[in-house]
Design a protein around this motif. Structure first.
Motif, PDB file in Angstrom:
ATOM      1  N   ARG A   1      34.434  31.618 -27.696  1.00 21.91           N
ATOM      2  CA  ARG A   1      35.154  32.340 -26.866  1.00 21.91           C
ATOM      3  C   ARG A   1      36.352  32.738 -27.750  1.00 21.91           C
ATOM      4  O   ARG A   1      36.961  33.570 -27.665  1.00 21.91           O
ATOM      5  N   ALA A   2      37.324  31.700 -28.243  1.00 21.54           N
ATOM      6  CA  ALA A   2      38.385  31.481 -29.140  1.00 21.54           C
ATOM      7  C   ALA A   2      37.628  32.916 -30.491  1.00 21.54           C
ATOM      8  O   ALA A   2      38.329  33.577 -30.556  1.00 21.54           O
ATOM      9  N   PHE A   3      36.775  32.906 -30.993  1.00 21.45           N
ATOM     10  CA  PHE A   3      36.641  33.684 -31.711  1.00 21.45           C
ATOM     11  C   PHE A   3      36.108  35.201 -31.561  1.00 21.45           C
ATOM     12  O   PHE A   3      36.757  36.006 -31.915  1.00 21.45           O
ATOM     13  N   PHE A   4      35.270  34.981 -30.180  1.00 21.90           N
ATOM     14  CA  PHE A   4      35.371  36.302 -29.473  1.00 21.90           C
ATOM     15  C   PHE A   4      36.437  37.172 -29.737  1.00 21.90           C
ATOM     16  O   PHE A   4      36.835  38.083 -29.321  1.00 21.90           O
ATOM     17  N   THR A   5      37.572  36.292 -28.768  1.00 21.89           N
ATOM     18  CA  THR A   5      38.779  36.684 -28.319  1.00 21.89           C
ATOM     19  C   THR A   5      39.877  37.223 -29.987  1.00 21.89           C
ATOM     20  O   THR A   5      40.554  38.363 -29.653  1.00 21.89           O
ATOM     21  N   ALA A   6      39.654  36.709 -30.897  1.00 21.05           N
ATOM     22  CA  ALA A   6      40.356  37.106 -32.167  1.00 21.05           C
ATOM     23  C   ALA A   6      39.538  38.378 -32.418  1.00 21.05           C
ATOM     24  O   ALA A   6      40.732  39.386 -32.409  1.00 21.05           O
ATOM     25  N   LEU A   7      38.363  38.142 -32.453  1.00 22.37           N
ATOM     26  CA  LEU A   7      37.808  39.402 -32.683  1.00 22.37           C
ATOM     27  C   LEU A   7      38.268  40.947 -32.086  1.00 22.37           C
ATOM     28  O   LEU A   7      38.225  41.660 -32.630  1.00 22.37           O
ATOM     29  N   CYS A   8      38.407  39.805 -31.079  1.00 24.38           N
ATOM     30  CA  CYS A   8      38.344  41.945 -29.879  1.00 24.38           C
ATOM     31  C   CYS A   8      39.492  42.425 -30.529  1.00 24.38           C
ATOM     32  O   CYS A   8      40.284  43.478 -30.284  1.00 24.38           O
TER      33      CYS A   8
ATOM     34  N   PRO B   1      32.994  48.606 -52.048  1.00 27.40           N
ATOM     35  CA  PRO B   1      32.879  47.990 -51.259  1.00 27.40           C
ATOM     36  C   PRO B   1      33.704  49.271 -49.968  1.00 27.40           C
ATOM     37  O   PRO B   1      34.304  50.137 -49.870  1.00 27.40           O
ATOM     38  N   PRO B   2      32.138  49.417 -48.630  1.00 26.99           N
ATOM     39  CA  PRO B   2      32.376  50.873 -48.504  1.00 26.99           C
ATOM     40  C   PRO B   2      33.644  50.795 -47.208  1.00 26.99           C
ATOM     41  O   PRO B   2      34.590  49.532 -47.362  1.00 26.99           O
ATOM     42  N   GLY B   3      34.765  51.913 -46.559  1.00 25.25           N
ATOM     43  CA  GLY B   3      35.677  51.153 -46.436  1.00 25.25           C
ATOM     44  C   GLY B   3      35.753  50.872 -45.064  1.00 25.25           C
ATOM     45  O   GLY B   3      36.365  49.832 -44.255  1.00 25.25           O
ATOM     46  N   LEU B   4      34.407  51.041 -43.993  1.00 25.11           N
ATOM     47  CA  LEU B   4      34.155  50.376 -42.975  1.00 25.11           C
ATOM     48  C   LEU B   4      34.762  48.473 -42.714  1.00 25.11           C
ATOM     49  O   LEU B   4      35.339  47.481 -42.046  1.00 25.11           O
ATOM     50  N   LEU B   5      33.441  48.628 -44.157  1.00 27.05           N
ATOM     51  CA  LEU B   5      33.886  47.102 -44.385  1.00 27.05           C
ATOM     52  C   LEU B   5      34.966  46.153 -44.863  1.00 27.05           C
ATOM     53  O   LEU B   5      35.876  45.197 -45.217  1.00 27.05           O
ATOM     54  N   VAL B   6      35.953  46.864 -45.578  1.00 27.69           N
ATOM     55  CA  VAL B   6      37.364  46.867 -46.287  1.00 27.69           C
ATOM     56  C   VAL B   6      37.862  46.676 -44.484  1.00 27.69           C
ATOM     57  O   VAL B   6      39.159  45.401 -44.679  1.00 27.69           O
ATOM     58  N   ALA B   7      38.413  47.449 -43.702  1.00 27.36           N
ATOM     59  CA  ALA B   7      38.548  47.128 -42.729  1.00 27.36           C
ATOM     60  C   ALA B   7      38.373  45.651 -41.446  1.00 27.36           C
ATOM     61  O   ALA B   7      39.209  45.569 -41.342  1.00 27.36           O
ATOM     62  N   ALA B   8      36.926  45.862 -42.188  1.00 27.99           N
ATOM     63  CA  ALA B   8      36.810  44.509 -40.953  1.00 27.99           C
ATOM     64  C   ALA B   8      37.405  43.662 -42.116  1.00 27.99           C
ATOM     65  O   ALA B   8      37.789  42.377 -41.713  1.00 27.99           O
ATOM     66  N   ALA B   9      37.120  43.076 -43.386  1.00 28.63           N
ATOM     67  CA  ALA B   9      38.014  42.097 -44.069  1.00 28.63           C
ATOM     68  C   ALA B   9      40.048  41.977 -43.486  1.00 28.63           C
ATOM     69  O   ALA B   9      39.986  41.307 -43.634  1.00 28.63           O
ATOM     70  N   GLN B  10      40.127  43.341 -43.657  1.00 30.36           N
ATOM     71  CA  GLN B  10      41.257  43.442 -43.285  1.00 30.36           C
ATOM     72  C   GLN B  10      41.635  42.711 -41.264  1.00 30.36           C
ATOM     73  O   GLN B  10      42.709  41.749 -41.475  1.00 30.36           O
ATOM     74  N   VAL B  11      40.500  42.986 -40.618  1.00 37.91           N
ATOM     75  CA  VAL B  11      41.126  42.449 -39.288  1.00 37.91           C
ATOM     76  C   VAL B  11      40.424  41.016 -39.682  1.00 37.91           C
ATOM     77  O   VAL B  11      41.628  40.430 -38.752  1.00 37.91           O
ATOM     78  N   VAL B  12      39.849  40.629 -40.574  1.00 33.50           N
ATOM     79  CA  VAL B  12      39.497  39.025 -40.296  1.00 33.50           C
ATOM     80  C   VAL B  12      40.512  38.444 -40.547  1.00 33.50           C
ATOM     81  O   VAL B  12      41.156  37.653 -40.225  1.00 33.50           O
ATOM     82  N   ILE B  13      41.174  38.892 -41.876  1.00 33.76           N
ATOM     83  CA  ILE B  13      42.008  38.012 -42.879  1.00 33.76           C
ATOM     84  C   ILE B  13      43.558  37.976 -41.698  1.00 33.76           C
ATOM     85  O   ILE B  13      43.820  37.156 -41.571  1.00 33.76           O
ATOM     86  N   GLY B  14      43.588  39.221 -41.065  1.00 37.07           N
ATOM     87  CA  GLY B  14      44.917  39.672 -40.036  1.00 37.07           C
ATOM     88  C   GLY B  14      44.930  38.383 -38.790  1.00 37.07           C
ATOM     89  O   GLY B  14      45.743  38.230 -38.542  1.00 37.07           O
ATOM     90  N   ALA B  15      43.814  38.395 -37.957  1.00 37.78           N
ATOM     91  CA  ALA B  15      43.193  37.683 -37.229  1.00 37.78           C
ATOM     92  C   ALA B  15      43.534  35.950 -37.503  1.00 37.78           C
ATOM     93  O   ALA B  15      43.955  35.551 -36.831  1.00 37.78           O
ATOM     94  N   SER B  16      43.218  36.354 -38.700  1.00 37.88           N
ATOM     95  CA  SER B  16      42.961  34.623 -38.796  1.00 37.88           C
ATOM     96  C   SER B  16      44.319  34.039 -39.535  1.00 37.88           C
ATOM     97  O   SER B  16      45.080  32.809 -39.627  1.00 37.88           O
ATOM     98  N   ILE B  17      45.371  34.486 -39.387  1.00 41.43           N
ATOM     99  CA  ILE B  17      46.875  34.024 -39.577  1.00 41.43           C
ATOM    100  C   ILE B  17      47.513  34.504 -38.315  1.00 41.43           C
ATOM    101  O   ILE B  17      47.878  33.327 -38.540  1.00 41.43           O
ATOM    102  N   GLY B  18      47.198  35.026 -37.670  1.00 42.61           N
ATOM    103  CA  GLY B  18      47.915  34.523 -36.503  1.00 42.61           C
ATOM    104  C   GLY B  18      46.805  33.820 -35.575  1.00 42.61           C
ATOM    105  O   GLY B  18      47.727  33.380 -34.719  1.00 42.61           O
ATOM    106  N   ALA B  19      45.825  33.259 -35.475  1.00 43.03           N
ATOM    107  CA  ALA B  19      45.105  32.084 -35.050  1.00 43.03           C
ATOM    108  C   ALA B  19      45.660  31.462 -35.476  1.00 43.03           C
ATOM    109  O   ALA B  19      45.543  29.996 -34.584  1.00 43.03           O
ATOM    110  N   ARG B  20      46.425  31.046 -36.914  1.00 41.14           N
ATOM    111  CA  ARG B  20      47.183  29.285 -37.313  1.00 41.14           C
ATOM    112  C   ARG B  20      47.691  28.740 -36.556  1.00 41.14           C
ATOM    113  O   ARG B  20      48.571  27.927 -36.322  1.00 41.14           O
ATOM    114  N   PHE B  21      48.398  29.670 -35.377  1.00 36.91           N
ATOM    115  CA  PHE B  21      49.797  29.292 -34.364  1.00 36.91           C
ATOM    116  C   PHE B  21      49.091  28.953 -32.886  1.00 36.91           C
ATOM    117  O   PHE B  21      50.145  28.606 -32.197  1.00 36.91           O
ATOM    118  N   ALA B  22      47.812  29.034 -33.313  1.00 35.16           N
ATOM    119  CA  ALA B  22      47.378  28.267 -31.562  1.00 35.16           C
ATOM    120  C   ALA B  22      47.549  27.602 -31.154  1.00 35.16           C
ATOM    121  O   ALA B  22      47.692  26.983 -30.530  1.00 35.16           O
TER     122      ALA B  22
END
Length: 368
Positions: free
Chosen positions: A16-23, A243-264
């Motif tokens: 649930r936490a992963f799905f919420t962070a990803l969405c 790497p394709p632009g879509l994959l680079v965008a996904a990498a940005q989302v994951v890295i950005g979300a991981s920074i925010g999730a550190r404060f959970a």
């Protein structure tokens, strides 16, 4: 308490936490992308998940997923090392040499600030003041008796503040033209079907450099390993894609979300207190960065925007993404950050022991 408290729990991230962070991360990234915000996917994901974490919503990114997205970024960074780059590497000598002076000034100023203004103990202040090497500084600081949770939280907040500040501050620099940028996924990389299968095969080979570098204990190995292999293949002319632009965008989302999730899992009171300290430290370090970058620009003639990004006290992965977003010389920026991290990791521990002995001889209390 453990530094793991500022990061996802080691036992795994609940679905649930992963799905919420990803969405939330994807939604925030897409919103910023539509608004033409620099570094849209990373900033949008980071802010969305940070707000969720502070609101005590369950958010978390599996460390393994972040690591492999960082490996994707490493392959992307390696694609910036073109054969034509070899003729310019000699121009980087002064700026690379200046990193040693930069680290000494930042660490000394940061140490003084954290001890005198924030009241940190000696060990915590020292490893919190280092302008880079997040994971290594947390582990070393904790092992030497510092508050590893405070060190981890301080570094996390500094990286977040730097990432939030620089893309917007860059718009005030001469020559920055947001209207002339490609505000589409193709601005990040080619389409999924635009690359030949040979390039995908080479990228898979580059990805193998991640576990190898990690096994060899290379600092930031999940990024550095793929980047070095990708750079070697591009310099040798054996690979031309990225790497394709879509994959680079996904990498940005994951890295950005991981920074925010550190404060959970961090108490709001501690976040607020450490944030005030981190704002002061970030202003101090960015001031040193601007002065050093300006002096080196006048000395060498290298572009000021690239020097600012190369010296900025953010994380390697994060600042490389900023460079990519702002169309700076990614190879130049990434190389300087890698050298800075290696210098900090190699020299910070022995320098700490020398400084502690000197302080003890002067009669300073052990904890201050």
């Amino acid at each position: 308490m453990s530094a793991a408290s500022t990061k996802p729990a080691r036992r795994g991230i609940p679905g649930r936490a992963f799905f919420t962070a990803l969405c939330l991360g994807a939604g925030g990234g897409y919103l910023f992308f539509r608004l033409h915000v620099p570094l849209a996917f990373m900033l949008g994901a980071m802010l969305a998940t940070t707000i969720a974490a502070l609101s005590r919503l369950p958010v978390g990114i599996p460390p393994a997923l972040r690591s492999w997205m960082v490996a994707v970024l490493g392959i992307m960074l390696g694609s910036a090392f073109r054969p034509s780059l070899l003729s310019h590497i000699g121009e980087w000598g002064y700026s690379l040499a200046g990193l040693g002076l930069y680290i000494v000034i930042c660490a000394s100023a940061g140490l003084f600030y954290l001890k005198k203004a924030a009241g940190y103990d000696r060990v915590t202040a020292y490893f919190s003041a280092m302008p880079g090497g997040f994971n290594e500084m947390v582990m070393m600081g904790g092992a030497m008796g510092g508050d590893d949770r405070t060190i981890a939280l301080g570094h996390s907040l500094r990286v977040m503040l730097v990432v939030l500040t620089i893309p917007f501050a860059f718009q005030a620099l001469p020559g920055y033209d947001p209207a002339g940028r490609d505000w589409s996924l193709r601005g990040l990389g080619p389409g999924l079907l635009d690359l030949p299968w040979q390039d995908y095969a080479m990228m898979a080979l580059c990805a193998a450099g991640a576990p190898l570098a990690k096994r060899l204990r290379v600092p930031a190995g999940m990024l550095v390993g793929p980047m070095l292999l990708s750079a070697a293949l591009h310099l040798a002319g054996m690979m031309s894609g990225k790497p394709p632009g879509l994959l680079v965008a996904a990498a940005q989302v994951v890295i950005g979300a991981s920074i925010g999730a550190r404060f959970a899992s961090v108490p709001l009171v501690q976040i607020a207190r450490t944030l005030l300290v981190a704002i002061g430290l970030t202003i101090l370090l960015l001031s040193v960065t601007l002065v050093m970058a300006t002096l080196l620009h006048l000395l060498t003639g290298l572009p000021l925007p690239g020097l600012i990004l190369a010296y900025a006290p953010g994380g390697l992965a994060e600042m490389s993404l900023v460079a990519l977003s702002l169309h700076a010389d990614v190879a130049f920026v990434a190389t300087h950050h890698i050298v800075r991290i290696m210098l900090i990791v190699l020299l910070a521990p022995p320098a700490f022991h020398l400084w502690r002995r000197w302080a003890e001889r002067r009669g300073a209390p052990p904890s201050r």
